[in-house]
Design a protein around this motif. Structure first.
Motif, PDB file in Angstrom:
ATOM      1  N   UNK A  80       7.555 -17.399  -4.943  1.00 55.39           N
ATOM      2  CA  UNK A  80       8.861 -17.945  -4.553  1.00 55.39           C
ATOM      3  C   UNK A  80       8.972 -18.112  -3.045  1.00 55.39           C
ATOM      4  N   UNK A  81       8.353 -17.215  -2.285  1.00 53.28           N
ATOM      5  CA  UNK A  81       8.351 -17.378  -0.826  1.00 53.28           C
ATOM      6  C   UNK A  81       7.605 -18.652  -0.442  1.00 53.28           C
ATOM      7  N   UNK A  82       6.465 -18.903  -1.072  1.00 54.00           N
ATOM      8  CA  UNK A  82       5.726 -20.144  -0.813  1.00 54.00           C
ATOM      9  C   UNK A  82       6.565 -21.368  -1.196  1.00 54.00           C
ATOM     10  N   UNK A  83       7.299 -21.247  -2.277  1.00 58.37           N
ATOM     11  CA  UNK A  83       8.149 -22.345  -2.726  1.00 58.37           C
ATOM     12  C   UNK A  83       9.262 -22.614  -1.721  1.00 58.37           C
ATOM     13  N   UNK A  84       9.915 -21.554  -1.243  1.00 60.75           N
ATOM     14  CA  UNK A  84      11.053 -21.713  -0.339  1.00 60.75           C
ATOM     15  C   UNK A  84      10.624 -22.029   1.091  1.00 60.75           C
ATOM     16  N   UNK A  85       9.686 -21.273   1.633  1.00 59.80           N
ATOM     17  CA  UNK A  85       9.320 -21.381   3.041  1.00 59.80           C
ATOM     18  C   UNK A  85       8.401 -22.573   3.285  1.00 59.80           C
ATOM     19  N   UNK A  86       7.354 -22.707   2.455  1.00 58.09           N
ATOM     20  CA  UNK A  86       6.381 -23.775   2.679  1.00 58.09           C
ATOM     21  C   UNK A  86       6.843 -25.092   2.071  1.00 58.09           C
ATOM     22  N   UNK A  87       7.865 -25.071   1.247  1.00 62.16           N
ATOM     23  CA  UNK A  87       8.358 -26.289   0.629  1.00 62.16           C
ATOM     24  C   UNK A  87       7.434 -26.850  -0.433  1.00 62.16           C
ATOM     25  N   UNK A  88       6.576 -26.000  -0.990  1.00 60.42           N
ATOM     26  CA  UNK A  88       5.669 -26.444  -2.042  1.00 60.42           C
ATOM     27  C   UNK A  88       6.423 -26.529  -3.370  1.00 60.42           C
ATOM     28  N   UNK A  89       5.930 -27.374  -4.265  1.00 61.62           N
ATOM     29  CA  UNK A  89       6.535 -27.376  -5.605  1.00 61.62           C
ATOM     30  C   UNK A  89       6.311 -26.014  -6.276  1.00 61.62           C
ATOM     31  N   UNK A  90       7.139 -25.657  -7.225  1.00 61.91           N
ATOM     32  CA  UNK A  90       7.052 -24.354  -7.896  1.00 61.91           C
ATOM     33  C   UNK A  90       5.707 -24.133  -8.562  1.00 61.91           C
ATOM     34  N   UNK A  91       5.202 -25.165  -9.245  1.00 60.18           N
ATOM     35  CA  UNK A  91       3.918 -25.017  -9.928  1.00 60.18           C
ATOM     36  C   UNK A  91       2.794 -24.754  -8.934  1.00 60.18           C
ATOM     37  N   UNK A  92       2.851 -25.409  -7.751  1.00 59.23           N
ATOM     38  CA  UNK A  92       1.803 -25.217  -6.746  1.00 59.23           C
ATOM     39  C   UNK A  92       1.859 -23.809  -6.163  1.00 59.23           C
ATOM     40  N   UNK A  93       3.052 -23.286  -5.948  1.00 54.43           N
ATOM     41  CA  UNK A  93       3.193 -21.925  -5.413  1.00 54.43           C
ATOM     42  C   UNK A  93       2.581 -20.902  -6.360  1.00 54.43           C
ATOM     43  N   UNK A  94       2.908 -21.045  -7.658  1.00 53.01           N
ATOM     44  CA  UNK A  94       2.356 -20.107  -8.634  1.00 53.01           C
ATOM     45  C   UNK A  94       0.852 -20.316  -8.808  1.00 53.01           C
ATOM     46  N   UNK A  95       0.382 -21.561  -8.676  1.00 52.34           N
ATOM     47  CA  UNK A  95      -1.052 -21.833  -8.797  1.00 52.34           C
ATOM     48  C   UNK A  95      -1.817 -21.195  -7.641  1.00 52.34           C
ATOM     49  N   UNK A  96      -1.245 -21.194  -6.441  1.00 56.64           N
ATOM     50  CA  UNK A  96      -1.898 -20.564  -5.288  1.00 56.64           C
ATOM     51  C   UNK A  96      -2.031 -19.062  -5.520  1.00 56.64           C
ATOM     52  N   UNK A  97      -0.970 -18.415  -5.979  1.00 54.57           N
ATOM     53  CA  UNK A  97      -1.012 -16.970  -6.228  1.00 54.57           C
ATOM     54  C   UNK A  97      -2.014 -16.661  -7.340  1.00 54.57           C
ATOM     55  N   UNK A  98      -2.008 -17.467  -8.405  1.00 59.31           N
ATOM     56  CA  UNK A  98      -2.946 -17.262  -9.509  1.00 59.31           C
ATOM     57  C   UNK A  98      -4.384 -17.460  -9.037  1.00 59.31           C
ATOM     58  N   UNK A  99      -4.619 -18.487  -8.214  1.00 56.18           N
ATOM     59  CA  UNK A  99      -5.951 -18.736  -7.676  1.00 56.18           C
ATOM     60  C   UNK A  99      -6.438 -17.586  -6.811  1.00 56.18           C
ATOM     61  N   UNK A 100      -5.516 -16.996  -6.026  1.00 50.69           N
ATOM     62  CA  UNK A 100      -5.875 -15.847  -5.206  1.00 50.69           C
ATOM     63  C   UNK A 100      -6.371 -14.699  -6.082  1.00 50.69           C
ATOM     64  N   UNK A 101      -5.643 -14.400  -7.170  1.00 50.06           N
ATOM     65  CA  UNK A 101      -6.070 -13.328  -8.064  1.00 50.06           C
ATOM     66  C   UNK A 101      -7.383 -13.666  -8.758  1.00 50.06           C
ATOM     67  N   UNK A 102      -7.600 -14.939  -9.058  1.00 52.81           N
ATOM     68  CA  UNK A 102      -8.859 -15.349  -9.656  1.00 52.81           C
ATOM     69  C   UNK A 102     -10.016 -15.104  -8.684  1.00 52.81           C
ATOM     70  N   UNK A 103      -9.818 -15.431  -7.417  1.00 52.77           N
ATOM     71  CA  UNK A 103     -10.859 -15.180  -6.412  1.00 52.77           C
ATOM     72  C   UNK A 103     -11.147 -13.684  -6.256  1.00 52.77           C
ATOM     73  N   UNK A 104     -10.102 -12.870  -6.236  1.00 56.08           N
ATOM     74  CA  UNK A 104     -10.286 -11.418  -6.121  1.00 56.08           C
ATOM     75  C   UNK A 104     -11.061 -10.907  -7.332  1.00 56.08           C
TER      76      UNK A 104
END
Length: 161
Positions: A80-104
């Protein structure tokens, strides 16, 4: 047999009238009672320690569940911070967080894979086991027994020799 060991002192009046067999019987009875009491004490202590271990495991389980919930809520918050601050669409914000966990997860999987590939098994145990087998089959002489073989003795030399 004496029901309460230690109640009479050495040389008590009844000791002179008793046979050696009765005294040996008393000693073995008292010894078996001592062993039985020691086992009961060990069981009681083990139960107490098991209860403490159970409470500790329960505490860590609750901690693990709460930390799991924390990570999930933190992930949603970051999205939600990525959605609000970076102005990304909601799906992209959640995809970034999910991708981070996938990399970890991939990094930890590679770490585990590399650790498994570095395993060599029980090399030293295998070596000493095969040596012990050869010693028992008399194919090799045990280390330190060359002195005994030179002296013609059938047993290995000890440190005091």
């Amino acid at each position: 047999m004496v029901d309460k060991p230690g109640t009479g002192g050495p040389g008590a009046a009844g000791d002179t009238d008793r046979s050696v067999g009765a005294l040996v019987s008393d000693v073995t009875g008292n010894f078996s009672r001592l062993v039985r009491l020691e086992l009961e004490l060990a069981k009681a202590e083990a139960k107490l320690e098991a209860a403490k271990v159970g409470k500790g495991i329960a505490g860590f389980a609750v901690f693990a569940v709460l930390m799991h919930i924390f990570v999930i809520l933190l992930s949603v918050t970051i999205a939600f911070v990525l959605y609000e601050v970076a102005g990304l669409p909601g799906w992209a914000s959640f995809a970034i967080v999910t991708g981070f966990y996938l990399l970890v997860a991939i990094v930890f999987a590679l770490f585990g894979l590399i650790s498994f590939r570095r395993m060599r098994g029980l090399e030293r145990t295998r070596l000493t086991g095969s040596r012990l087998g050869a010693i028992l089959r008399r194919e090799i002489v045990p280390p330190g027994s060359e002195v005994a073989a030179a002296n013609g003795a059938g047993t290995p030399a000890t440190a005091g020799d």
